[in-house]
Design a protein around this motif. Structure first.
Motif, PDB file in Angstrom:
ATOM      1  N   GLU A 177       0.697  -1.610  -0.007  1.00  0.00           N
ATOM      2  CA  GLU A 177      -0.455   0.262   0.378  1.00  0.00           C
ATOM      3  C   GLU A 177       1.008   1.803   0.314  1.00  0.00           C
ATOM      4  N   ARG A 178       1.784   1.394   0.834  1.00  0.00           N
ATOM      5  CA  ARG A 178       2.518   2.208   0.657  1.00  0.00           C
ATOM      6  C   ARG A 178       3.715   1.772   0.939  1.00  0.00           C
ATOM      7  N   ARG A 179       5.199   2.049  -0.195  1.00  0.00           N
ATOM      8  CA  ARG A 179       6.346   1.216   0.125  1.00  0.00           C
ATOM      9  C   ARG A 179       7.678   2.547   0.523  1.00  0.00           C
TER      10      ARG A 179
ATOM     11  N   MET B  25       7.622  13.045  15.707  1.00  0.00           N
ATOM     12  CA  MET B  25       8.079  13.210  14.017  1.00  0.00           C
ATOM     13  C   MET B  25       8.088  11.805  13.707  1.00  0.00           C
ATOM     14  N   TYR B  26       7.299  11.358  12.496  1.00  0.00           N
ATOM     15  CA  TYR B  26       7.972  10.810  12.128  1.00  0.00           C
ATOM     16  C   TYR B  26       8.725  10.098  10.593  1.00  0.00           C
ATOM     17  N   LEU B  27       9.507   9.919  10.190  1.00  0.00           N
ATOM     18  CA  LEU B  27      10.270  10.130   8.606  1.00  0.00           C
ATOM     19  C   LEU B  27      10.148   9.027   8.002  1.00  0.00           C
TER      20      LEU B  27
ATOM     21  N   MET C 156      11.009   6.945   3.572  1.00  0.00           N
ATOM     22  CA  MET C 156      11.514   7.523   1.943  1.00  0.00           C
ATOM     23  C   MET C 156      10.277   6.348   1.358  1.00  0.00           C
ATOM     24  N   GLN C 157       9.944   6.351   0.825  1.00  0.00           N
ATOM     25  CA  GLN C 157       8.731   6.071   0.202  1.00  0.00           C
ATOM     26  C   GLN C 157       8.570   5.762  -1.781  1.00  0.00           C
ATOM     27  N   LEU C 158       8.790   4.819  -1.726  1.00  0.00           N
ATOM     28  CA  LEU C 158       9.154   4.815  -3.200  1.00  0.00           C
ATOM     29  C   LEU C 158       7.620   4.049  -3.954  1.00  0.00           C
TER      30      LEU C 158
ATOM     31  N   SER D 224      -6.709   5.036  -2.271  1.00  0.00           N
ATOM     32  CA  SER D 224      -6.781   6.640  -1.132  1.00  0.00           C
ATOM     33  C   SER D 224      -7.116   5.659   0.005  1.00  0.00           C
ATOM     34  N   HIS D 225      -6.430   7.210   0.936  1.00  0.00           N
ATOM     35  CA  HIS D 225      -6.924   6.758   2.047  1.00  0.00           C
ATOM     36  C   HIS D 225      -7.025   8.225   2.975  1.00  0.00           C
ATOM     37  N   ARG D 226      -7.594   8.012   4.235  1.00  0.00           N
ATOM     38  CA  ARG D 226      -6.917   9.556   4.567  1.00  0.00           C
ATOM     39  C   ARG D 226      -6.882   8.754   6.765  1.00  0.00           C
ATOM     40  N   HIS D 227      -6.751   9.326   7.053  1.00  0.00           N
ATOM     41  CA  HIS D 227      -6.038   9.540   8.123  1.00  0.00           C
ATOM     42  C   HIS D 227      -6.170  10.648   9.404  1.00  0.00           C
ATOM     43  N   THR D 228      -5.424  10.333  11.005  1.00  0.00           N
ATOM     44  CA  THR D 228      -6.147  11.439  10.855  1.00  0.00           C
ATOM     45  C   THR D 228      -4.000  11.752  11.611  1.00  0.00           C
TER      46      THR D 228
ATOM     47  N   VAL E 286       3.583  15.538   5.585  1.00  0.00           N
ATOM     48  CA  VAL E 286       3.442  15.903   4.196  1.00  0.00           C
ATOM     49  C   VAL E 286       4.547  15.650   3.253  1.00  0.00           C
ATOM     50  N   ARG E 287       4.332  15.355   2.092  1.00  0.00           N
ATOM     51  CA  ARG E 287       5.514  14.608   0.985  1.00  0.00           C
ATOM     52  C   ARG E 287       6.355  15.644   0.386  1.00  0.00           C
ATOM     53  N   MET E 288       8.487  16.215   0.766  1.00  0.00           N
ATOM     54  CA  MET E 288       9.181  16.734   0.055  1.00  0.00           C
ATOM     55  C   MET E 288       9.692  15.897  -1.021  1.00  0.00           C
TER      56      MET E 288
ATOM     57  N   TRP F 145      -7.939  12.943   2.189  1.00  0.00           N
ATOM     58  CA  TRP F 145      -8.616  12.022   1.145  1.00  0.00           C
ATOM     59  C   TRP F 145      -6.546  12.208   0.435  1.00  0.00           C
ATOM     60  N   HIS F 146      -6.409  10.795  -0.305  1.00  0.00           N
ATOM     61  CA  HIS F 146      -4.674  10.812  -0.516  1.00  0.00           C
ATOM     62  C   HIS F 146      -4.791   9.637  -0.734  1.00  0.00           C
ATOM     63  N   GLU F 147      -4.276   9.986  -2.463  1.00  0.00           N
ATOM     64  CA  GLU F 147      -3.939   8.905  -2.828  1.00  0.00           C
ATOM     65  C   GLU F 147      -2.649   9.172  -3.822  1.00  0.00           C
ATOM     66  N   HIS F 148      -1.243   8.362  -4.112  1.00  0.00           N
ATOM     67  CA  HIS F 148      -0.683   8.484  -4.828  1.00  0.00           C
ATOM     68  C   HIS F 148      -0.283   7.950  -6.207  1.00  0.00           C
ATOM     69  N   GLY F 149       0.388   8.725  -7.382  1.00  0.00           N
ATOM     70  CA  GLY F 149       0.313   7.590  -8.571  1.00  0.00           C
ATOM     71  C   GLY F 149       1.459   7.600  -9.418  1.00  0.00           C
TER      72      GLY F 149
ATOM     73  N   LEU G 274       9.782  11.836   0.282  1.00  0.00           N
ATOM     74  CA  LEU G 274      10.058  11.892   2.583  1.00  0.00           C
ATOM     75  C   LEU G 274       9.136  11.753   2.442  1.00  0.00           C
ATOM     76  N   ASP G 275       8.358  11.217   3.603  1.00  0.00           N
ATOM     77  CA  ASP G 275       7.571  11.442   4.193  1.00  0.00           C
ATOM     78  C   ASP G 275       7.619  12.188   5.924  1.00  0.00           C
ATOM     79  N   VAL G 276       6.995  12.906   6.335  1.00  0.00           N
ATOM     80  CA  VAL G 276       6.564  13.495   7.594  1.00  0.00           C
ATOM     81  C   VAL G 276       5.400  13.279   7.836  1.00  0.00           C
TER      82      VAL G 276
HETATM   83  O1  GTQ Z   1       1.547   8.043   2.061  1.00  0.00           O
HETATM   84  O2  GTQ Z   1      -0.361   8.312   2.846  1.00  0.00           O
HETATM   85  O3  GTQ Z   1       4.861   6.842   5.171  1.00  0.00           O
HETATM   86  O4  GTQ Z   1      -0.347   6.520   5.058  1.00  0.00           O
HETATM   87  C1  GTQ Z   1       3.218   6.866   6.122  1.00  0.00           C
HETATM   88  C2  GTQ Z   1       2.197   6.376   6.966  1.00  0.00           C
HETATM   89  C3  GTQ Z   1       3.104   7.351   4.273  1.00  0.00           C
HETATM   90  C4  GTQ Z   1       0.909   7.697   3.223  1.00  0.00           C
HETATM   91  C5  GTQ Z   1       3.355   6.494   5.018  1.00  0.00           C
HETATM   92  C6  GTQ Z   1       1.692   6.334   5.547  1.00  0.00           C
HETATM   93  C7  GTQ Z   1       1.847   7.106   3.948  1.00  0.00           C
END
Ligand code: GTQ
Length: 347
Positions: free
Chosen positions: A71-73, A93-95, A97-99, A108-112, A116-118, A149-153, A163-165
């Motif tokens: 789902e999120r690599r 803070m959580y960091l 690196m997403q590929l 798509s999902h949403r969470h509490t 942010v994505r850099m 709601w957010h999804e990545h393509g 980088l996810d923060v």
């Molecule tokens: O892209 O929605 O690094 O839900 C951790 C949880 C990314 C994301 C993360 C997430 C996401």
């Protein structure tokens, strides 16, 4: 010196056992641990994650685990001071690196927690947030705030990394972290980037004011970089050249818990930051920089990331003698200020 307090071992065993059975704990043996004199205890250690070491492992994850199984690599940049399994860079803070590989889709999902994505590497990916399709280019900051709601393509032809923060550790600690899965979003033509085209003019409230808590979701790096260069050209050599990512409607921090900033280090500049209560993360967008904190000294290459505990002075040095270096910073300032625990020491 604080007077020494009684220890747990000083108490009779039967008394301790009775307390335990009644779900009671004597404070005094732990008082100095939870209220250490003058300086808080910090698990957050200074840690450097070099992109050169991380990247091949992330690409390997791309081979080992299909997106449907992830789902999120993401490889999480975990601070050993907190224990790797806690997946924390600092207290709040959580960091990660997403590929995303060409053609892949992270549903798509949403969470509490707020995220942010850099964007670190690659072209052609996008994140759709509440129907707004945000292009992802190197250095862009994209918000996926709480509840949206957010999804990545990815329509490009090479891997994309960002980088996810997130403020996940804090929200999880609050027992308020959860996700809701959703369906693919319909993309809407309206976009915060259109409504907030330029600083100094705002949509008039009569018809177009959004009333959205997060009216702007994408901050293109090309524009932030240009603004920093202009600021540097028009300020004196000693001043820090930094911008804060803000909500353009309110001028407040872009998100409620973590703060985000872009810093230009002038050629050869050394910037001494005073000790402040929030922990910080430094991610090098461009150039070459040294970060010194708590006896550690990191040399950041582009796409490298490091973190610094709060209550420690930090020294940043541009290692380029003849070009600026650009640093993305995340910190816990908004949280500390809202809670009333923000402080600066000896600045
Ligand atoms: O892209 O929605 O690094 O839900 C951790 C949880 C990314 C994301 C993360 C997430 C996401």
């Amino acid at each position: 010196m604080e007077p020494e307090l009684g220890r747990l071992e000083d108490l009779p065993a039967d008394y301790r056992e009775t307390l335990t059975a009644r779900h009671l704990v004597p404070l005094w043996p732990s008082l100095r641990a939870v209220l250490p004199p003058h300086v808080p205890a910090r698990r957050t250690q200074p840690v450097h994650w070099a992109y050169a070491a991380l990247r091949p492992l992330l690409m390997r994850a791309g081979e080992l685990t299909p997106i449907e199984k992830a789902e999120r690599r993401v490889l999480v940049l975990a601070n050993p001071g907190h224990g790797l399994e806690k997946m924390q860079a600092s207290a709040a803070m959580y960091l990660g690196m997403q590929l995303l590989l060409p053609g892949e889709w992270a549903p798509s999902h949403r969470h509490t927690p707020n995220a942010v994505r850099m964007v670190v590497e690659g072209e052609g990916a996008w994140t759709t947030v509440e129907g707004e399709k945000c292009l992802m280019q190197r250095g862009d900051l994209i918000l996926t705030p709480t509840g949206l709601w957010h999804e990545h393509g990815h329509d490009g032809d090479a891997p994309v990394v960002w980088l996810d923060v997130l403020d996940l550790p804090l929200v999880y600690y609050m027992e308020a972290s959860y996700v809701v899965p959703g369906a693919r979003q319909a993309v809407r033509p309206e976009h915060g980037e259109h409504r907030w085209r330029r600083a100094g003019i705002a949509p008039s409230p009569v018809f177009t004011r959004s009333d959205k808590p997060f009216p702007l979701l994408r901050y293109p790096w090309a524009e932030v970089r240009e603004a920093l260069l202009q600021l540097a050209a028009e300020s004196s050599g000693d001043e820090a050249v930094q911008v804060t990512y803000v909500n353009p409607e309110t001028g407040a921090d872009a998100q409620a818990i973590l703060g985000f900033y872009a810093l230009l280090l002038r050629p050869g500049q050394t910037l001494a930051l005073p000790a402040r209560s929030p922990a910080q993360v430094f991610h090098l967008i461009e150039g070459s920089a040294r970060v010194e904190v708590a006896g550690q000294r990191f040399t950041l290459a582009p796409a490298d990331t490091c973190c610094a505990p709060g209550f420690e002075p930090v020294t940043l040095t541009n290692l380029h003698p003849d070009a600026p270096s650009f640093v993305f910073i995340a910190d816990e300032s908004p949280l500390h200020r809202k809670l009333g625990v923000y402080e600066v020491r000896g600045g």
